[in-house]
Design an enzyme around this catalytic site. Structure first.
Site, mmCIF file in Angstrom:
data_model
loop_
_atom_site.group_PDB
_atom_site.id
_atom_site.type_symbol
_atom_site.label_atom_id
_atom_site.label_comp_id
_atom_site.label_asym_id
_atom_site.label_seq_id
_atom_site.Cartn_x
_atom_site.Cartn_y
_atom_site.Cartn_z
ATOM 1 N N GLU A 78 -9.605 13.391 4.118
ATOM 2 C CA GLU A 78 -11.348 13.061 3.851
ATOM 3 C C GLU A 78 -12.867 13.632 4.456
ATOM 4 O OE1 GLU A 78 -8.764 8.798 1.673
ATOM 5 O OE2 GLU A 78 -10.154 8.613 4.071
ATOM 6 N N LYS A 115 0.938 -1.543 0.202
ATOM 7 C CA LYS A 115 -0.133 0.191 -0.068
ATOM 8 C C LYS A 115 1.453 1.421 -0.044
ATOM 9 C CE LYS A 115 -4.103 0.011 0.551
ATOM 10 N NZ LYS A 115 -5.083 -0.013 -0.118
ATOM 11 N N CYS A 141 -11.695 0.546 4.152
ATOM 12 C CA CYS A 141 -11.092 1.696 3.387
ATOM 13 C C CYS A 141 -10.755 2.526 2.445
ATOM 14 C CB CYS A 141 -10.201 2.231 4.435
ATOM 15 S SG CYS A 141 -10.156 1.895 6.118
#
Length: 256
Positions: free
Chosen positions: A180, A105, A117
């Site tokens: 976010e 990631k 997520c």
């Protein structure tokens, strides 16, 4: 499609309840020349996906690549605000699924987090739908299939309970970070798991009465969003899985 080809290659992995851990087998990754050649090829490809940019009130204002939405500005430390979601998945015994993000990631690798997520994508018209968070629900179904291998026929968009939105930011490693409006989705259902080793290195179910002990023994830190939600809201929600309607707040955005 890229996801379909990958799923054909994924090994079937076993998983255990309680606090047991399933390590997911790692595949050899071939290097391909891309704009993000330093990263794993599949993760680099995902950086080109288009996220939905929003203002502080979650009004859509455009689109930008996943890479642009997660880069920390070198001078201001700002990260573009975009729309996201976090799924909290529970089995019929009330145990919560957590995963460890893979070493591949780009953002927050090798960290523990909730079941899934991710982001609704601007280029997928269905995922831009805002009424009743329909686009978020569709995106959650897609990503649970991609990351955890949950068959799409086992989960429908209407199965997710949308609780609220959370606005948070974290500069991560100073290069890649998060900013976010995060839609919180809850789901209680026994599902089939076939984790994607490019996304997930471990899966485990945790009991409510063992959550603090389990987290203290984790071999890696939590993602910033999971840590915030665990600190501020998760235990209360978890204690009320069968009466979550009393905690729905679809008008306000929680800011931590």
């Amino acid at each position: 499609m890229l996801a379909s080809r990958l799923n054909l290659l994924l090994p079937r992995v076993s998983w255990l309840r309680g606090c047991s851990t399933t390590a997911v087998g790692q595949k050899h990754q071939r290097q391909v020349p891309t704009e993000f050649a330093v990263h794993d090829p599949l993760q680099a490809h995902a950086l080109k996906e288009q996220c939905i940019l929003v203002d502080a009130n979650d009004q859509a204002i455009g689109a930008a690549s996943k890479a642009d939405c997660h880069r920390v500005h070198p001078e201001t430390n700002d990260v573009k605000l975009h729309r996201a979601f976090s799924v909290f998945l529970f089995n019929s015994q009330g145990e919560m699924l957590v995963q460890k993000r893979s070493s591949h990631k780009v953002t927050f690798p090798n960290t523990y987090t909730n079941a899934c997520c991710s982001h609704p994508l601007y280029e997928i018209e269905q995922e831009r739908q805002e009424r009743n968070a329909q686009g978020i629900r569709v995106a959650a179904q897609r990503r649970l299939n991609y990351e955890l291998g949950i068959p799409t026929e086992e989960l429908q968009p209407q199965d997710f309970r949308y609780l609220t939105r959370i606005h948070y930011a974290d500069t991560g490693d100073g290069v890649w970070g998060e900013h976010e409006i995060d839609y919180i989705l809850f789901l209680q259902k026994d599902v089939t798991l076939r984790p994607n080793s490019n996304e997930v290195s471990e899966v485990r179910y945790l009991r409510r009465d063992k959550i603090d002990e389990a987290v203290a023994k984790f071999s890696a830190p939590l993602t910033p969003w999971f840590s915030l939600i665990l600190q501020h809201r998760l235990k209360l929600w978890w204690d009320n899985l069968h009466q979550l309607e009393q905690f729905e707040d679809l008008s306000n955005i929680q800011r931590f």
